[in-house]
Every structure is written in structure tokens, then in C-alpha cells.
Design a protein around this motif. Structure first.
Motif, PDB file in Angstrom:
ATOM      1  N   GLU A  57       0.855  -1.189   0.000  1.00 34.05           N
ATOM      2  CA  GLU A  57       0.000   0.000   0.000  1.00 34.05           C
ATOM      3  C   GLU A  57       0.893   1.242   0.000  1.00 34.05           C
ATOM      4  O   GLU A  57       1.745   1.402   0.878  1.00 34.05           O
ATOM      5  N   MET A  58       0.684   2.158  -1.011  1.00 36.48           N
ATOM      6  CA  MET A  58       1.509   3.357  -1.176  1.00 36.48           C
ATOM      7  C   MET A  58       0.618   4.600  -1.124  1.00 36.48           C
ATOM      8  O   MET A  58      -0.468   4.613  -1.702  1.00 36.48           O
ATOM      9  N   ASP A  59       1.084   5.664  -0.480  1.00 36.51           N
ATOM     10  CA  ASP A  59       0.347   6.920  -0.331  1.00 36.51           C
ATOM     11  C   ASP A  59       0.950   7.983  -1.261  1.00 36.51           C
ATOM     12  O   ASP A  59       2.175   8.079  -1.383  1.00 36.51           O
ATOM     13  N   ASP A  60       0.090   8.792  -1.945  1.00 39.26           N
ATOM     14  CA  ASP A  60       0.560   9.831  -2.863  1.00 39.26           C
ATOM     15  C   ASP A  60       0.362  11.244  -2.316  1.00 39.26           C
ATOM     16  O   ASP A  60       0.518  12.230  -3.014  1.00 39.26           O
ATOM     17  N   GLY A  61       0.015  11.369  -1.048  1.00 36.45           N
ATOM     18  CA  GLY A  61      -0.329  12.675  -0.494  1.00 36.45           C
ATOM     19  C   GLY A  61       0.820  13.643  -0.449  1.00 36.45           C
ATOM     20  O   GLY A  61       0.690  14.814  -0.822  1.00 36.45           O
ATOM     21  N   ALA A  62       1.989  13.212  -0.013  1.00 34.36           N
ATOM     22  CA  ALA A  62       3.122  14.138   0.141  1.00 34.36           C
ATOM     23  C   ALA A  62       3.572  14.691  -1.200  1.00 34.36           C
ATOM     24  O   ALA A  62       3.861  15.880  -1.339  1.00 34.36           O
ATOM     25  N   ALA A  63       3.638  13.823  -2.208  1.00 35.86           N
ATOM     26  CA  ALA A  63       4.083  14.279  -3.534  1.00 35.86           C
ATOM     27  C   ALA A  63       3.086  15.267  -4.134  1.00 35.86           C
ATOM     28  O   ALA A  63       3.462  16.307  -4.699  1.00 35.86           O
ATOM     29  N   LEU A  64       1.793  14.949  -4.029  1.00 36.53           N
ATOM     30  CA  LEU A  64       0.787  15.854  -4.582  1.00 36.53           C
ATOM     31  C   LEU A  64       0.749  17.180  -3.839  1.00 36.53           C
ATOM     32  O   LEU A  64       0.494  18.235  -4.424  1.00 36.53           O
ATOM     33  N   ALA A  65       1.004  17.170  -2.536  1.00 37.17           N
ATOM     34  CA  ALA A  65       1.002  18.410  -1.764  1.00 37.17           C
ATOM     35  C   ALA A  65       2.095  19.345  -2.251  1.00 37.17           C
ATOM     36  O   ALA A  65       1.905  20.566  -2.350  1.00 37.17           O
ATOM     37  N   SER A  66       3.241  18.790  -2.592  1.00 36.84           N
ATOM     38  CA  SER A  66       4.337  19.621  -3.112  1.00 36.84           C
ATOM     39  C   SER A  66       3.964  20.256  -4.441  1.00 36.84           C
ATOM     40  O   SER A  66       4.218  21.438  -4.682  1.00 36.84           O
TER      41      SER A  66
END
Length: 616
Positions: free
Chosen positions: A126-135
Motif C-alpha cells: 500500500e503506497m500513499d501519494d499525499g506528500a508528492a501531490l502536496a508539493s
């Protein structure tokens, strides 16, 4: 909503600045997000594949400790939230979970672990994309703030220039234009600018000067125009008087002209002679469904077909029918109808009603007294002589009384076109041209009618005639009158017969002229004149490869004023073939035709008293 120039320009500037910026920003953001998602998916897939390969030995040997270092290495990636390694038999084999890393959307990817062709377990990452999209979203916010500030500064600068260089001069120019519209032409317009608006102001000053001089000229021209209008009114009064005389002349005959609206089964015009024909007042004729009420029930199908097929009627039609008079008597009439398109393209019917009761009565009497012909010959001879006298009187009336109003109409129309053409608009000149063409066509019809009448009474003086020489002379004349056409001509030589030279020339003139006319639109036109044997009898023929005709209407070819082609496509009055048939009948011969549409036509005629020559 009405936009002022200021609002329109502001909206145009905003649209010009915002739309491309928004579009480019949207594409940039979309590409960044697509690239990020693509990289995340690739990393996610690559990490999962590494775990699948690395967990083969631990799962096969049931040794969790050997797989734990690889799991710790994978969890060092801050984007990985949870990793689960499951054994195919025992269930959960290894698991690591970092729920605090979850900031955005969680993506899950699971793959099976196989060894030696057997599924021994499954790996789930399971991988989260929140940090990259926030940048990315932070960068996008800075971009939009910068673009907004740039837009505001650009808009302010443009509005200042627009107000000083465009709107204020236009406001002054508008006030000067209003003064010009109010005919205040005494004060000059002064413009010192040299840009486009300055040139427009200078043009306005030139316009003021031109109008100032033009109004003076218009006053003098107006006086001249009033004199011209007075003269034109006098000419129009003379023309109306001439038209009234022509109308009275037409309405004085026994032929009833009519017009009808096929959609309503109703007459829109009926000549006053109709009251004498049946005895009904004219307002009865104009009632809806008059034909269905006062037409004999056995003949109503003819009118029904005429009115329902009016839009498809491409040639004149005529038929005999019976109508009911006021006193219950049956009146036989010949109904002639033609479909004419109006300005909107819809067709309406027009034609004539001719009382043929006397002829029908004669036909009935002839059938009744068929066995007593000898007794009736003398009576019919007297009647024929009286009819010939009436025909001569009618011909005299047509040639003298009818020509005078026609010449008057044509003459006044020509005067208007030649002397007052510059004072008429295009519609007026077109109407006068149509009047002239109509009167000239009527004159031609009168000539054809008189020629047809003369042929019935002229004597036939037969002698030996070389038809080949006559045909060659006629074709040479046709070629001289139309030198630009290339026509292949084939005339069989030395065709000699016994006939009246003048009348037989008329026959060949009409047949060859028709062949010349109906091959005008054929690239390689061919016209032939010769002779052949048909049913043991010598027959002459004129053939061509022109427009041809439908054999279904062959019986209409030789009727007077019958046409199988559109008058706008091929000119003519439909009398030539009727004259041909009259002349051939006077020679005791017969004439007929064969053809097909677009494949040409052949006209045959026989002359029983022939001198045998080269016919084989």
C-alpha cells in the motif's frame, strides 16, 4: 444586454489574457499530476516486484526472519504505508504498517509469489501519494498568485492607455457625428491627431463638406425628379389603359381563362365569361370545392388527378369533362391546365375552359346517324363552310384587333426601357423586360395560329421535288445562323417525290430546325435525313441524337401548342409539328415519331405519290 465599448474592450482583454493563461496552467498542472501518478505507479510496481522476488526463498523455507531485512528496506521509503506478505497455507507471513504516513489517496497493489510453478504466497503493498501531490499543489498555488498579479498590472496599464488614446477621442468623435446627423454643417471639425482616429476625424470633416454641397445639389435634383415623376405617371396611365383594352379583348372571347390553388381545390381567378358558360354568378365559382360540386360525378376523377398532381405537372394537360349548369343541363368543356411556379417555388394552376358542347353534340349525332352519312354530308359541308367563315373572321380579328394592343404594350415598354432605364430600379427593368417578352411571345403565337389556319385552307399543287436539295439548303442556313456549333450532317442524295414545293419545304424546315434545336446541348451532335421502307411503303425520316422524348406522350407531339419540354430549356410555341402534320395530311400521307429521353428522336413521314429514286 447592450455592451458599451469600454465594457466590450475590457471583456476582450480579460478573455485574451485569462483564457490562454488558464488553458496553459491547466495543461501544466495536468501534465505534472499525470507525470507524478505515472512515477508513483512505476515505483509501486517496481517495489512490489522486488518483494515478490525477495520473498520466494523465505516463503518456500517458511523463514520469516530471512525476509524481514528486505521488508525493513522497503519500509524505509516514506511513501510506503503498509506491506503484507501472506503464505498460501498459513495466512499472514510478515506485515509492517505505518498508518501515520497516510496523507492522501492510498493505492494498493498485490501480486502472487510463485516457485517451481506453484503459488506459495502473495505480497500486498500500500503506497500513499499525499506528500508528492502536496508539493505539486504548493508550486501551483505560487504560479497562480504570480499570474494574477501580472494580469492585474497588465489590465490596469491597458485601461489607462485605452481611456486616453481611444475612448476619449471616440467620445469626441461621437459627439461630432451626432452634430453631423442633426445637419449642423456650418461649423468645421478640427482634428490635430495623426493616428487612425485622427484620420477618421479628418474623413468626418470631408464628409461634412461633401454633405454641405450635396444638399444643395439635391434640392435642384428634387425639382427635376418631380417633373420626371409627373411624366412617368402619365406613361403609367397610358400603359394601364392599354392593359385594360387587352384584358377586355381577352375577356370578350368565349374561352374562359382561370387560375386555381391546387392545395385548396379553389379557383383564384375566373374570367367573367364563366357566368355565361354555366349560369352561376362568379362568387359561386370562387367557392371552395366548386369542381367537386358542379363537375359530373363520372368526370370528377379527372379533376382530382389534376389538382393532387399539380406539383409534379411538367407539361400542359387537357381533358374533356361535363359540368352541371344552373338549369340542370350538361355542358361539355375542354379543360386545359398548366402548372406555373410562383415566386416562393409553389405551383399554381392556370388554363382555359372551352365550351365544346356543340362539338360533342355533333359527335353524338354522327354516331347516331352513322348509317345516314350521305344525308348529313351536305349539312356538314354547310356547317364547315360557316365554320371556315367564322375561322377567317377570327383570324382577321386576331391579326388586326389583337395585334394593335400588343404593339402598344410592347412599344410603351420599349420606351420605358430605353428612355427611363436609369430612373427605374432593377425590379422595374426586369418587370418591363418580362412584359416585352410576353407580348412578343403572344405575337409569335398569333403568327403561328394564323399560319396553322392558312395551311388548312391552302391548295396543294404537287410536282416533282428533290427533298435532298431542300434539306441541304435548310441545314446550310441553320449552320450559317449558328456558326459556332459543330454538327455532323448526313443527307441521303437524290430523294425525289411528288409534293407541293412550298409546303414540303415548310415540313423539312420544321423537322430539321427541331433536330438542330434539340441537339444544342449534345457534345457530338448528329442530324440525318434519308428514306427507308416501312411496312412495304417508302418513308422519309429526320433523325438526331438530341434530347429525345418519352414515347408515353408521343400522341401529344403533333397537337397545336403542345410541348413535351420545358420552355425555359428549349424555346418554341409547340406549333411546328402541328403544321407538319397538317401539311402531310393534305398530301394524304401520315407522320409519326419514335424516340427516348436523352437518346434522340426520329420523325417519319410518307408521301403516297412518290417518284421511285435511290430509296433501297
Amino acid at each position: 444586454m447592450t455592451l458599451t465599448l469600454r465594457r466590450a474592450v475590457v471583456l476582450a482583454i480579460l478573455a485574451g489574457l485569462l483564457v490562454p493563461g488558464i488553458f496553459i496552467s491547466f495543461l501544466t498542472v495536468q501534465r505534472q499530476e499525470d507525470a507524478l501518478i505515472k512515477n508513483l505507479n512505476q515505483d509501486h510496481s517496481r517495489i512490489t516486484e522486488i518483494l515478490v522476488l525477495g520473498m520466494q526463498e523465505p516463503l518456500w523455507n517458511l523463514s520469516p526472519d530471512t525476509g524481514k531485512p528486505l521488508l525493513d528496506s522497503v519500509m524505509s521509503d516514506p511513501r510506503i504505508v503498509r506491506v503484507i506478505v501472506q503464505d498460501a497455507t498459513l495466512g499472514t507471513f510478515l506485515e509492517m504498517n505505518r498508518p501515520e504516513r497516510r496523507q492522501g489517496k492510498l493505492k494498493t497493489l498485490a501480486q502472487s509469489v510463485t516457485k517451481q510453478g506453484n503459488v506459495i504466497g502473495k505480497v500486498t503493498v500500500e503506497m500513499d501519494d499525499g506528500a508528492a501531490l502536496a508539493s505539486i499543489h504548493q508550486s501551483q498555488l505560487y504560479f497562480f498568485i504570480t499570474a494574477g498579479i501580472q494580469l492585474a498590472l497588465s489590465l490596469a496599464f491597458i485601461l489607462v492607455l485605452l481611456q486616453s488614446r481611444v475612448l476619449n477621442p471616440l467620445q469626441r468623435l461621437m459627439s461630432e457625428s451626432i452634430r453631423l446627423a442633426r445637419r449642423d454643417l456650418s461649423t468645421p471639425f478640427e482634428w490635430r491627431r495623426h493616428d487612425e482616429i485622427g484620420k477618421l476625424g479628418q474623413s468626418l470633416e470631408i464628409t461634412r463638406q461633401s454633405l454641405h454641397s450635396l444638399f444643395g445639389e439635391l434640392e435642384s435634383k428634387n425639382r427635376e425628379l418631380e417633373a420626371d415623376i409627373q411624366q412617368r405617371r402619365q406613361i403609367e396611365q397610358a400603359l394601364r389603359a392599354s392593359e385594360d383594352r387587352y384584358r377586355r379583348l381577352v375577356e370578350s372571347t368565349n374561352v374562359v381563362p382561370w387560375e386555381a390553388n391546387p392545395a385548396e381545390w379553389r379557383f383564384t381567378y375566373v374570367g367573367p365569361q364563366a357566368e355565361v358558360l354555366l349560369g352561376y354568378p362568379l362568387h359561386i365559382w370562387y367557392s371552395e370545392g366548386f369542381l367537386s360540386s358542379y363537375l359530373h360525378q363520372d368526370d370528377r376523377h379527372l379533376a382530382y388527378k389534376l389538382f393532387t398532381e399539380a406539383q409534379d405537372l411538367d407539361r400542359p394537360i387537357e381533358f374533356e369533362c361535363r359540368m352541371l349548369g344552373t338549369d340542370g343541363r350538361l355542358v361539355w368543356v375542354m379543360l386545359i391546365a398548366t402548372a406555373i411556379p410562383d415566386e416562393s417555388g409553389d405551383r399554381h394552376l392556370q388554363g382555359y375552359l372551352i365550351d365544346i358542347s356543340a362539338r360533342k353534340t355533333t359527335e353524338i349525332e354522327l354516331n347516331h346517324y352513322r348509317n345516314h352519312l350521305e344525308e348529313l354530308v351536305e349539312q356538314r359541308t354547310k356547317a364547315l363552310a360557316a365554320a371556315n367563315k367564322e375561322l377567317e373572321a377570327f383570324s382577321y380579328s386576331v391579326s388586326h384587333d389583337l395585334r394593335a394592343p400588343l404593339r402598344s404594350v410592347d412599344g410603351f415598354s420599349q420606351v420605358l426601357l430605353e428612355d427611363y432605364s436609369d430612373k427605374l430600379d432593377d425590379a422595374g427593368r426586369q418587370y418591363l423586360g418580362r412584359i416585352r417578352r410576353a407580348t412578343q411571345n403572344m405575337s409569335n403565337l398569333i403568327d403561328d395560329l394564323l399560319n396553322l389556319s392558312k395551311l388548312t385552307r391552302s391548295e396543294v399543287n404537287t410536282q416533282a421535288v428533290n427533298l435532298s436539295d431542300i434539306a441541304s439548303e435548310i441545314l446550310q442556313e441553320l449552320g450559317s445562323n449558328d456558326p459556332e456549333r459543330q454538327v455532323s450532317i448526313n443527307v441521303m442524295p437524290n430523294l425525289v417525290t411528288e409534293a407541293d414545293p412550298k409546303l414540303i419545304r415548310v415540313v423539312l424546315q420544321n423537322l430539321l430546325a427541331n433536330a438542330w434545336k434539340f441537339t444544342a446541348k449534345v457534345p457530338a451532335a448528329e442530324i440525318k435525313f434519308g428514306a427507308t421502307h416501312i411496312e412495304g411503303q417508302n418513308a422519309f425520316y429526320v433523325s438526331d441524337n438530341g434530347a429525345g422524348f418519352d414515347m408515353a406522350y408521343a400522341d401529344k407531339l403533333f397537337g397545336a401548342f403542345q410541348r413535351l419540354h420545358n420552355a425555359q430549356e428549349f424555346e418554341g410555341n409547340g406549333v411546328g409539328l402541328a403544321i407538319v402534320q397538317r401539311i402531310i395530311n393534305r398530301h394524304h400521307g401520315r407522320v409519326w415519331a419514335k424516340g427516348s429521353q436523352g437518346q434522340g428522336a426520329t420523325f417519319y413521314f410518307t408521301l403516297p405519290r412518290q417518284v421511285e429514286k435511290t430509296i433501297s
